[in-house]
Design a protein around this motif. Sequence first.
Motif, PDB file in Angstrom:
ATOM      1  N   LEU A 102      61.632  38.192  38.758  1.00 52.97           N
ATOM      2  CA  LEU A 102      61.012  36.996  39.204  1.00 52.97           C
ATOM      3  C   LEU A 102      61.092  35.717  38.223  1.00 52.97           C
ATOM      4  CD1 LEU A 102      59.749  37.865  42.983  1.00 52.97           C
ATOM      5  CD2 LEU A 102      61.579  37.100  41.995  1.00 52.97           C
ATOM      6  N   LYS A 103      60.345  36.035  37.100  1.00 50.23           N
ATOM      7  CA  LYS A 103      60.005  35.237  35.926  1.00 50.23           C
ATOM      8  C   LYS A 103      58.515  34.622  36.476  1.00 50.23           C
ATOM      9  CE  LYS A 103      64.615  33.911  33.818  1.00 50.23           C
ATOM     10  NZ  LYS A 103      65.528  35.218  34.779  1.00 50.23           N
ATOM     11  N   ILE A 104      58.135  35.182  37.002  1.00 46.75           N
ATOM     12  CA  ILE A 104      56.367  34.357  37.080  1.00 46.75           C
ATOM     13  C   ILE A 104      55.877  35.022  35.873  1.00 46.75           C
ATOM     14  CG2 ILE A 104      56.576  33.875  39.469  1.00 46.75           C
ATOM     15  CD1 ILE A 104      55.367  35.925  40.432  1.00 46.75           C
ATOM     16  N   SER A 105      54.285  34.947  36.185  1.00 41.89           N
ATOM     17  CA  SER A 105      53.526  35.042  35.306  1.00 41.89           C
ATOM     18  C   SER A 105      51.838  36.352  36.082  1.00 41.89           C
ATOM     19  CB  SER A 105      52.274  33.863  35.114  1.00 41.89           C
ATOM     20  OG  SER A 105      51.424  33.301  36.030  1.00 41.89           O
ATOM     21  N   SER A 106      51.124  36.863  35.733  1.00 41.51           N
ATOM     22  CA  SER A 106      50.584  37.595  36.390  1.00 41.51           C
ATOM     23  C   SER A 106      50.111  37.111  36.690  1.00 41.51           C
ATOM     24  CB  SER A 106      50.223  38.641  35.543  1.00 41.51           C
ATOM     25  OG  SER A 106      49.287  38.270  33.414  1.00 41.51           O
ATOM     26  N   ARG A 107      49.315  35.881  36.317  1.00 39.56           N
ATOM     27  CA  ARG A 107      48.523  35.090  36.240  1.00 39.56           C
ATOM     28  C   ARG A 107      48.649  34.322  37.768  1.00 39.56           C
ATOM     29  NH1 ARG A 107      45.792  29.610  32.753  1.00 39.56           N
ATOM     30  NH2 ARG A 107      44.095  29.079  34.886  1.00 39.56           N
ATOM     31  N   GLN A 108      50.419  33.824  37.963  1.00 36.35           N
ATOM     32  CA  GLN A 108      50.690  33.443  39.044  1.00 36.35           C
ATOM     33  C   GLN A 108      49.808  34.412  40.458  1.00 36.35           C
ATOM     34  OE1 GLN A 108      53.947  31.985  37.557  1.00 36.35           O
ATOM     35  NE2 GLN A 108      53.623  30.450  38.742  1.00 36.35           N
ATOM     36  N   LEU A 109      50.754  35.780  40.387  1.00 32.23           N
ATOM     37  CA  LEU A 109      51.156  36.973  41.435  1.00 32.23           C
ATOM     38  C   LEU A 109      49.172  36.661  41.533  1.00 32.23           C
ATOM     39  CD1 LEU A 109      51.935  38.969  42.578  1.00 32.23           C
ATOM     40  CD2 LEU A 109      51.963  40.397  41.028  1.00 32.23           C
ATOM     41  N   LEU A 110      48.066  36.765  40.097  1.00 30.96           N
ATOM     42  CA  LEU A 110      47.216  37.347  40.750  1.00 30.96           C
ATOM     43  C   LEU A 110      45.956  36.075  41.930  1.00 30.96           C
ATOM     44  CD1 LEU A 110      44.507  38.860  40.268  1.00 30.96           C
ATOM     45  CD2 LEU A 110      43.956  37.710  39.012  1.00 30.96           C
ATOM     46  N   GLY A 111      46.575  34.832  41.466  1.00 27.09           N
ATOM     47  CA  GLY A 111      46.065  33.635  41.712  1.00 27.09           C
ATOM     48  C   GLY A 111      46.631  33.819  43.822  1.00 27.09           C
ATOM     49  N   TRP A 112      48.113  34.384  44.007  1.00 27.62           N
ATOM     50  CA  TRP A 112      48.455  34.296  45.060  1.00 27.62           C
ATOM     51  C   TRP A 112      47.561  35.542  45.577  1.00 27.62           C
ATOM     52  CZ3 TRP A 112      54.064  34.185  42.822  1.00 27.62           C
ATOM     53  CH2 TRP A 112      53.933  32.727  42.597  1.00 27.62           C
ATOM     54  N   GLU A 113      47.479  36.312  45.532  1.00 28.06           N
ATOM     55  CA  GLU A 113      46.832  37.951  45.796  1.00 28.06           C
ATOM     56  C   GLU A 113      45.433  37.436  46.198  1.00 28.06           C
ATOM     57  OE1 GLU A 113      48.849  41.711  43.253  1.00 28.06           O
ATOM     58  OE2 GLU A 113      47.568  41.085  42.589  1.00 28.06           O
ATOM     59  N   ARG A 114      45.021  36.497  45.559  1.00 27.14           N
ATOM     60  CA  ARG A 114      42.768  36.019  46.024  1.00 27.14           C
ATOM     61  C   ARG A 114      43.441  34.994  46.930  1.00 27.14           C
ATOM     62  NH1 ARG A 114      41.073  35.112  39.041  1.00 27.14           N
ATOM     63  NH2 ARG A 114      40.892  37.473  38.722  1.00 27.14           N
ATOM     64  N   ALA A 115      44.216  34.087  46.962  1.00 26.76           N
ATOM     65  CA  ALA A 115      44.217  33.497  47.914  1.00 26.76           C
ATOM     66  C   ALA A 115      44.855  33.780  49.543  1.00 26.76           C
ATOM     67  CB  ALA A 115      45.311  32.546  47.899  1.00 26.76           C
ATOM     68  N   GLY A 116      44.996  35.635  49.287  1.00 28.95           N
ATOM     69  CA  GLY A 116      45.333  36.584  51.042  1.00 28.95           C
ATOM     70  C   GLY A 116      46.839  36.415  50.449  1.00 28.95           C
ATOM     71  N   LEU A 117      47.987  35.390  50.238  1.00 30.31           N
ATOM     72  CA  LEU A 117      49.289  35.311  50.286  1.00 30.31           C
ATOM     73  C   LEU A 117      50.100  36.197  50.132  1.00 30.31           C
ATOM     74  CD1 LEU A 117      49.365  31.209  49.082  1.00 30.31           C
ATOM     75  CD2 LEU A 117      48.664  32.471  51.277  1.00 30.31           C
ATOM     76  N   ILE A 118      49.535  37.619  49.281  1.00 32.65           N
ATOM     77  CA  ILE A 118      50.132  38.147  49.527  1.00 32.65           C
ATOM     78  C   ILE A 118      49.283  39.529  48.317  1.00 32.65           C
ATOM     79  CG2 ILE A 118      50.405  37.907  46.578  1.00 32.65           C
ATOM     80  CD1 ILE A 118      53.256  39.161  48.753  1.00 32.65           C
ATOM     81  N   SER A 119      49.085  40.840  49.940  1.00 30.53           N
ATOM     82  CA  SER A 119      49.145  42.063  49.743  1.00 30.53           C
ATOM     83  C   SER A 119      48.619  42.487  47.965  1.00 30.53           C
ATOM     84  CB  SER A 119      49.238  43.378  50.190  1.00 30.53           C
ATOM     85  OG  SER A 119      49.213  42.908  52.127  1.00 30.53           O
ATOM     86  N   SER A 120      48.157  43.100  47.708  1.00 37.77           N
ATOM     87  CA  SER A 120      47.695  43.624  46.078  1.00 37.77           C
ATOM     88  C   SER A 120      47.636  44.623  46.128  1.00 37.77           C
ATOM     89  CB  SER A 120      46.577  43.465  45.502  1.00 37.77           C
ATOM     90  OG  SER A 120      46.530  44.203  44.261  1.00 37.77           O
ATOM     91  N   THR A 121      49.347  45.038  45.207  1.00 43.22           N
ATOM     92  CA  THR A 121      50.203  46.505  45.280  1.00 43.22           C
ATOM     93  C   THR A 121      50.192  46.394  43.750  1.00 43.22           C
ATOM     94  OG1 THR A 121      51.363  47.461  46.239  1.00 43.22           O
ATOM     95  CG2 THR A 121      51.800  45.629  46.725  1.00 43.22           C
ATOM     96  N   GLU A 122      50.911  47.846  43.546  1.00 38.69           N
ATOM     97  CA  GLU A 122      51.117  48.253  42.941  1.00 38.69           C
ATOM     98  C   GLU A 122      53.481  48.075  42.468  1.00 38.69           C
ATOM     99  OE1 GLU A 122      50.322  47.962  39.388  1.00 38.69           O
ATOM    100  OE2 GLU A 122      48.858  47.484  39.918  1.00 38.69           O
ATOM    101  N   ARG A 123      53.118  48.494  43.613  1.00 39.75           N
ATOM    102  CA  ARG A 123      54.357  48.770  44.089  1.00 39.75           C
ATOM    103  C   ARG A 123      55.250  47.928  45.284  1.00 39.75           C
ATOM    104  NH1 ARG A 123      56.751  51.785  40.658  1.00 39.75           N
ATOM    105  NH2 ARG A 123      58.652  52.576  41.159  1.00 39.75           N
ATOM    106  N   TYR A 124      56.473  47.194  44.684  1.00 44.96           N
ATOM    107  CA  TYR A 124      56.738  46.700  45.575  1.00 44.96           C
ATOM    108  C   TYR A 124      58.797  46.506  46.416  1.00 44.96           C
ATOM    109  CZ  TYR A 124      52.965  43.899  43.709  1.00 44.96           C
ATOM    110  OH  TYR A 124      52.394  43.023  42.829  1.00 44.96           O
ATOM    111  N   GLY A 125      58.613  46.263  47.746  1.00 43.97           N
ATOM    112  CA  GLY A 125      59.826  46.229  47.800  1.00 43.97           C
ATOM    113  C   GLY A 125      60.435  44.566  48.533  1.00 43.97           C
ATOM    114  N   PHE A 126      61.582  45.171  48.714  1.00 42.53           N
ATOM    115  CA  PHE A 126      62.276  43.679  49.385  1.00 42.53           C
ATOM    116  C   PHE A 126      60.981  42.776  49.964  1.00 42.53           C
ATOM    117  CE2 PHE A 126      65.819  46.420  48.411  1.00 42.53           C
ATOM    118  CZ  PHE A 126      67.189  45.606  47.702  1.00 42.53           C
ATOM    119  N   PRO A 127      60.759  42.714  50.534  1.00 39.32           N
ATOM    120  CA  PRO A 127      59.850  41.718  51.599  1.00 39.32           C
ATOM    121  C   PRO A 127      58.895  41.119  51.154  1.00 39.32           C
ATOM    122  CG  PRO A 127      60.438  44.331  53.494  1.00 39.32           C
ATOM    123  CD  PRO A 127      61.072  44.058  51.692  1.00 39.32           C
TER     124      PRO A 127
END
Length: 325
Positions: A13-38
Amino acid sequence: MTRYSRQDVLRILKISSRQLLGWERAGLISSTERYGFPELAQLRILRELQNLRISPRSIRNSVQAMKAVSGLGNPLLESTVVRTGTRLAFRHSGAMVDPIRRQFLFDFDSNAGFSSGARAVTMSILPTSRAGSRNPELQTLFLSAVQAEEQGRKQAAIEIYTKILAVDPAYTAALINLGTLYYHQKQYGRAEELYRRATEADATYVLAFFDLGNVLDEMQRPDESIAAYTRAIALAPGYADAHYNLALACERKGERRKALTHWQTYVRLDKSGPWSDHARGQIRKLLSREKLAIAHRTPSFRPHPRKSVSALELVATGKPETFSA
Protein backbone atom coordinates in the motif's frame (compact mmCIF):
# COMPACT_ATOMS: atom_id res chain seq x y z
CA MET A 1 -7.64 -16.99 2.63
CA THR A 2 -4.35 -15.32 1.75
CA ARG A 3 -2.82 -13.45 4.68
CA TYR A 4 -0.22 -10.71 4.51
CA SER A 5 2.34 -9.70 7.09
CA ARG A 6 2.56 -6.22 8.47
CA GLN A 7 5.62 -5.47 6.36
CA ASP A 8 3.84 -6.80 3.26
CA VAL A 9 0.98 -4.40 3.86
CA LEU A 10 3.29 -1.41 4.26
CA ARG A 11 5.04 -2.33 1.02
CA ILE A 12 1.90 -3.11 -1.03
CA LEU A 13 0.00 0.00 0.00
CA LYS A 14 3.07 2.26 0.16
CA ILE A 15 2.22 3.52 3.63
CA SER A 16 4.48 4.09 6.60
CA SER A 17 4.42 2.20 9.87
CA ARG A 18 3.61 5.53 11.54
CA GLN A 19 0.47 5.90 9.39
CA LEU A 20 -0.66 2.39 10.20
CA LEU A 21 -0.01 2.88 13.91
CA GLY A 22 -1.97 6.15 13.86
CA TRP A 23 -5.02 4.43 12.33
CA GLU A 24 -4.76 1.67 14.89
CA ARG A 25 -4.61 4.15 17.76
CA ALA A 26 -7.66 5.94 16.34
CA GLY A 27 -9.54 2.64 16.30
CA LEU A 28 -9.93 2.67 12.52
CA ILE A 29 -8.25 -0.69 11.99
CA SER A 30 -7.52 -3.51 14.41
CA SER A 31 -3.91 -4.04 15.40
CA THR A 32 -2.66 -7.36 14.05
CA GLU A 33 0.35 -9.00 12.45
CA ARG A 34 -1.58 -10.74 9.65
CA TYR A 35 -3.97 -9.06 7.22
CA GLY A 36 -6.58 -10.42 4.82
CA PHE A 37 -8.25 -8.82 1.81
CA PRO A 38 -10.95 -6.98 3.87
CA GLU A 39 -8.25 -5.32 5.97
CA LEU A 40 -6.31 -4.38 2.86
CA ALA A 41 -9.42 -2.83 1.34
CA GLN A 42 -10.08 -0.83 4.50
CA LEU A 43 -6.48 0.37 4.70
CA ARG A 44 -6.63 1.43 1.05
CA ILE A 45 -9.68 3.59 1.83
CA LEU A 46 -7.93 5.10 4.85
CA ARG A 47 -4.90 5.89 2.71
CA GLU A 48 -7.05 7.69 0.13
CA LEU A 49 -8.84 9.68 2.84
CA GLN A 50 -5.51 10.72 4.32
CA ASN A 51 -4.41 11.86 0.86
CA LEU A 52 -7.50 14.08 0.90
CA ARG A 53 -6.26 15.48 4.24
CA ILE A 54 -9.09 14.02 6.29
CA SER A 55 -7.74 13.53 9.81
CA PRO A 56 -8.01 10.16 11.60
CA ARG A 57 -10.11 11.86 14.26
CA SER A 58 -12.58 13.16 11.69
CA ILE A 59 -12.77 9.74 10.02
CA ARG A 60 -13.37 8.06 13.37
CA ASN A 61 -16.12 10.49 14.32
CA SER A 62 -17.89 10.01 11.00
CA VAL A 63 -17.59 6.23 11.11
CA GLN A 64 -18.89 6.05 14.68
CA ALA A 65 -21.82 8.31 13.81
CA MET A 66 -22.64 6.19 10.75
CA LYS A 67 -22.62 3.04 12.85
CA ALA A 68 -25.07 4.66 15.25
CA VAL A 69 -27.58 5.82 12.62
CA SER A 70 -27.35 2.91 10.18
CA GLY A 71 -26.50 -0.18 12.20
CA LEU A 72 -23.64 -0.99 9.81
CA GLY A 73 -20.80 -2.93 11.36
CA ASN A 74 -18.11 -1.41 9.13
CA PRO A 75 -19.29 1.66 7.18
CA LEU A 76 -15.96 2.02 5.38
CA LEU A 77 -16.51 -1.32 3.65
CA GLU A 78 -20.30 -1.62 3.66
CA SER A 79 -21.03 1.75 2.05
CA THR A 80 -19.38 4.22 -0.30
CA VAL A 81 -17.39 6.95 1.43
CA VAL A 82 -17.74 10.49 0.10
CA ARG A 83 -15.78 13.52 1.29
CA THR A 84 -17.92 16.54 2.24
CA GLY A 85 -15.73 19.36 3.44
CA THR A 86 -13.74 18.15 6.43
CA ARG A 87 -16.12 15.28 7.23
CA LEU A 88 -17.39 12.16 5.53
CA ALA A 89 -20.75 11.22 4.07
CA PHE A 90 -21.77 7.71 3.10
CA ARG A 91 -23.82 6.37 0.19
CA HIS A 92 -25.96 3.54 1.48
CA SER A 93 -29.27 1.98 0.39
CA GLY A 94 -29.70 4.54 -2.37
CA ALA A 95 -29.22 7.57 -0.11
CA MET A 96 -26.39 9.94 0.76
CA VAL A 97 -26.07 10.31 4.52
CA ASP A 98 -24.19 12.85 6.63
CA PRO A 99 -24.25 10.89 9.90
CA ILE A 100 -22.83 13.64 12.10
CA ARG A 101 -25.53 16.15 11.16
CA ARG A 102 -28.01 13.25 10.89
CA GLN A 103 -29.17 14.37 7.47
CA PHE A 104 -29.85 12.98 4.07
CA LEU A 105 -27.88 14.90 1.44
CA PHE A 106 -28.76 15.42 -2.19
CA ASP A 107 -26.44 13.12 -4.15
CA PHE A 108 -25.10 15.50 -6.77
CA ASP A 109 -22.90 12.81 -8.34
CA SER A 110 -26.05 11.04 -9.47
CA ASN A 111 -26.86 13.99 -11.75
CA ALA A 112 -25.64 14.35 -15.28
CA GLY A 113 -23.49 17.32 -14.42
CA PHE A 114 -22.57 19.95 -11.88
CA SER A 115 -24.89 22.88 -11.30
CA SER A 116 -23.73 26.11 -9.74
CA GLY A 117 -27.09 26.67 -8.07
CA ALA A 118 -27.78 26.69 -4.35
CA ARG A 119 -26.99 23.65 -2.27
CA ALA A 120 -30.17 21.63 -1.81
CA VAL A 121 -32.34 21.57 1.26
CA THR A 122 -31.58 18.66 3.52
CA MET A 123 -33.66 16.56 5.85
CA SER A 124 -33.14 15.20 9.30
CA ILE A 125 -32.37 11.49 9.10
CA LEU A 126 -32.89 10.62 12.76
CA PRO A 127 -34.32 12.58 15.66
CA THR A 128 -31.77 14.09 18.02
CA SER A 129 -32.51 15.04 21.60
CA ARG A 130 -33.73 18.46 20.48
CA ALA A 131 -35.08 17.57 17.05
CA GLY A 132 -37.08 14.56 18.13
CA SER A 133 -39.60 13.46 20.69
CA ARG A 134 -39.39 11.49 23.90
CA ASN A 135 -42.47 9.53 22.86
CA PRO A 136 -41.21 6.06 21.77
CA GLU A 137 -44.22 5.53 19.52
CA LEU A 138 -43.55 8.78 17.67
CA GLN A 139 -39.87 7.88 17.31
CA THR A 140 -40.90 4.58 15.74
CA LEU A 141 -43.28 6.39 13.40
CA PHE A 142 -40.54 8.85 12.46
CA LEU A 143 -38.18 6.03 11.50
CA SER A 144 -40.88 4.42 9.40
CA ALA A 145 -41.39 7.75 7.59
CA VAL A 146 -37.66 8.02 6.86
CA GLN A 147 -37.67 4.45 5.53
CA ALA A 148 -40.66 5.27 3.33
CA GLU A 149 -38.69 8.14 1.83
CA GLU A 150 -35.69 5.89 1.22
CA GLN A 151 -37.99 3.52 -0.66
CA GLY A 152 -39.46 6.32 -2.77
CA ARG A 153 -42.90 6.20 -1.11
CA LYS A 154 -43.20 9.96 -0.72
CA GLN A 155 -46.96 10.15 -0.15
CA ALA A 156 -46.76 7.52 2.58
CA ALA A 157 -44.00 9.52 4.26
CA ILE A 158 -46.10 12.70 4.09
CA GLU A 159 -49.00 10.92 5.77
CA ILE A 160 -46.79 9.56 8.56
CA TYR A 161 -45.12 12.92 9.26
CA THR A 162 -48.55 14.57 9.32
CA LYS A 163 -49.73 11.98 11.82
CA ILE A 164 -46.69 12.65 14.02
CA LEU A 165 -47.27 16.40 13.98
CA ALA A 166 -50.93 15.94 14.89
CA VAL A 167 -49.71 14.41 18.15
CA ASP A 168 -46.61 16.58 18.69
CA PRO A 169 -46.74 19.85 16.68
CA ALA A 170 -43.22 20.76 17.87
CA TYR A 171 -41.53 17.58 16.61
CA THR A 172 -38.89 19.54 14.70
CA ALA A 173 -37.32 16.68 12.74
CA ALA A 174 -40.75 15.79 11.36
CA LEU A 175 -41.40 19.46 10.55
CA ILE A 176 -38.13 19.64 8.61
CA ASN A 177 -38.66 16.43 6.69
CA LEU A 178 -42.26 17.18 5.79
CA GLY A 179 -41.22 20.67 4.71
CA THR A 180 -38.52 19.18 2.50
CA LEU A 181 -41.01 16.84 0.84
CA TYR A 182 -43.22 19.81 -0.01
CA TYR A 183 -40.16 21.79 -1.11
CA HIS A 184 -39.27 19.15 -3.70
CA GLN A 185 -42.89 19.20 -4.88
CA LYS A 186 -42.48 22.98 -5.34
CA GLN A 187 -45.15 23.65 -2.72
CA TYR A 188 -43.00 26.41 -1.31
CA GLY A 189 -45.65 28.07 0.83
CA ARG A 190 -46.30 24.88 2.77
CA ALA A 191 -42.58 24.21 3.08
CA GLU A 192 -41.98 27.71 4.45
CA GLU A 193 -44.71 27.29 7.06
CA LEU A 194 -43.20 24.03 8.31
CA TYR A 195 -39.64 25.36 8.40
CA ARG A 196 -40.76 28.43 10.34
CA ARG A 197 -42.57 26.22 12.83
CA ALA A 198 -39.32 24.29 13.27
CA THR A 199 -37.35 27.49 13.99
CA GLU A 200 -40.00 28.53 16.52
CA ALA A 201 -39.97 25.11 18.19
CA ASP A 202 -36.17 25.21 18.52
CA ALA A 203 -34.40 28.52 17.95
CA THR A 204 -31.02 26.73 17.90
CA TYR A 205 -31.91 24.18 15.20
CA VAL A 206 -29.43 25.10 12.45
CA LEU A 207 -30.95 22.91 9.75
CA ALA A 208 -34.32 24.64 10.12
CA PHE A 209 -32.82 28.07 9.36
CA PHE A 210 -30.78 26.70 6.45
CA ASP A 211 -33.79 25.08 4.80
CA LEU A 212 -35.91 28.15 5.50
CA GLY A 213 -33.29 30.23 3.68
CA ASN A 214 -33.49 27.90 0.69
CA VAL A 215 -37.26 28.04 0.32
CA LEU A 216 -37.28 31.84 0.75
CA ASP A 217 -34.65 32.04 -1.96
CA GLU A 218 -36.88 29.99 -4.26
CA MET A 219 -39.72 32.40 -3.50
CA GLN A 220 -37.46 35.33 -4.47
CA ARG A 221 -37.47 36.94 -1.04
CA PRO A 222 -33.75 37.69 -0.80
CA ASP A 223 -33.71 39.80 2.37
CA GLU A 224 -35.50 37.11 4.37
CA SER A 225 -33.39 34.38 2.78
CA ILE A 226 -30.16 36.17 3.71
CA ALA A 227 -31.41 36.64 7.26
CA ALA A 228 -32.15 32.92 7.58
CA TYR A 229 -28.74 31.86 6.23
CA THR A 230 -27.05 34.39 8.49
CA ARG A 231 -28.83 32.92 11.49
CA ALA A 232 -27.75 29.40 10.49
CA ILE A 233 -24.13 30.56 10.27
CA ALA A 234 -24.35 32.36 13.61
CA LEU A 235 -25.41 29.05 15.16
CA ALA A 236 -22.86 26.97 13.22
CA PRO A 237 -20.00 29.07 11.74
CA GLY A 238 -18.54 25.99 10.04
CA TYR A 239 -21.73 25.16 8.11
CA ALA A 240 -20.18 25.26 4.63
CA ASP A 241 -23.42 24.91 2.64
CA ALA A 242 -24.93 27.92 4.41
CA HIS A 243 -21.89 30.04 3.44
CA TYR A 244 -22.26 28.84 -0.16
CA ASN A 245 -25.94 29.71 -0.43
CA LEU A 246 -25.49 33.00 1.40
CA ALA A 247 -22.76 33.97 -1.06
CA LEU A 248 -25.14 33.27 -3.95
CA ALA A 249 -27.92 35.27 -2.31
CA CYS A 250 -25.61 38.24 -1.68
CA GLU A 251 -24.45 38.20 -5.30
CA ARG A 252 -28.05 38.30 -6.52
CA LYS A 253 -28.63 41.38 -4.38
CA GLY A 254 -25.47 43.01 -5.68
CA GLU A 255 -23.74 42.77 -2.28
CA ARG A 256 -20.52 41.55 -3.80
CA ARG A 257 -18.22 42.29 -0.88
CA LYS A 258 -20.36 40.15 1.42
CA ALA A 259 -20.54 37.46 -1.24
CA LEU A 260 -16.75 37.43 -1.53
CA THR A 261 -16.37 36.90 2.22
CA HIS A 262 -18.65 33.86 2.21
CA TRP A 263 -17.11 32.37 -0.96
CA GLN A 264 -13.72 32.60 0.73
CA THR A 265 -15.06 30.99 3.90
CA TYR A 266 -16.63 28.20 1.86
CA VAL A 267 -13.40 27.22 0.12
CA ARG A 268 -11.63 27.11 3.48
CA LEU A 269 -14.25 24.66 4.72
CA ASP A 270 -14.60 22.61 1.52
CA LYS A 271 -11.24 22.42 -0.19
CA SER A 272 -12.01 20.19 -3.17
CA GLY A 273 -14.84 19.14 -5.44
CA PRO A 274 -17.10 20.87 -7.99
CA TRP A 275 -18.70 23.21 -5.45
CA SER A 276 -15.37 24.51 -4.17
CA ASP A 277 -14.18 24.87 -7.77
CA HIS A 278 -17.23 27.00 -8.51
CA ALA A 279 -16.64 29.08 -5.38
CA ARG A 280 -13.03 29.73 -6.39
CA GLY A 281 -14.23 30.79 -9.82
CA GLN A 282 -16.60 33.28 -8.23
CA ILE A 283 -13.79 34.66 -6.08
CA ARG A 284 -11.58 35.17 -9.13
CA LYS A 285 -14.43 36.79 -11.04
CA LEU A 286 -15.29 39.18 -8.23
CA LEU A 287 -11.69 40.22 -7.65
CA SER A 288 -11.01 40.63 -11.35
CA ARG A 289 -14.23 42.18 -12.63
CA GLU A 290 -15.26 44.28 -9.69
CA LYS A 291 -11.78 44.86 -8.21
CA LEU A 292 -13.12 44.06 -4.77
CA ALA A 293 -9.83 44.29 -2.94
CA ILE A 294 -9.38 45.39 0.63
CA ALA A 295 -7.75 48.74 0.05
CA HIS A 296 -5.97 51.05 2.42
CA ARG A 297 -3.81 54.13 2.21
CA THR A 298 -0.10 53.52 2.07
CA PRO A 299 2.12 54.87 4.90
CA SER A 300 3.77 57.24 2.40
CA PHE A 301 0.43 58.82 1.46
CA ARG A 302 0.71 62.49 0.44
CA PRO A 303 -2.23 64.41 -1.05
CA HIS A 304 -1.77 65.60 -4.60
CA PRO A 305 -1.27 69.39 -4.46
CA ARG A 306 -3.95 70.13 -7.05
CA LYS A 307 -6.32 67.14 -7.37
CA SER A 308 -6.18 65.82 -3.79
CA VAL A 309 -5.85 62.18 -4.85
CA SER A 310 -4.72 59.43 -2.53
CA ALA A 311 -2.68 56.34 -3.20
CA LEU A 312 -4.46 53.03 -2.62
CA GLU A 313 -2.77 49.70 -2.20
CA LEU A 314 -4.46 46.57 -3.54
CA VAL A 315 -3.79 43.67 -1.19
CA ALA A 316 -6.21 41.01 -2.44
CA THR A 317 -3.94 39.31 -4.96
CA GLY A 318 -0.94 38.93 -2.68
CA LYS A 319 1.07 41.24 -4.97
CA PRO A 320 0.48 44.84 -3.80
CA GLU A 321 -0.07 47.26 -6.63
CA THR A 322 -0.41 51.02 -6.27
CA PHE A 323 -2.83 53.03 -8.33
CA SER A 324 -4.45 56.45 -8.13
CA ALA A 325 -8.03 56.94 -6.99
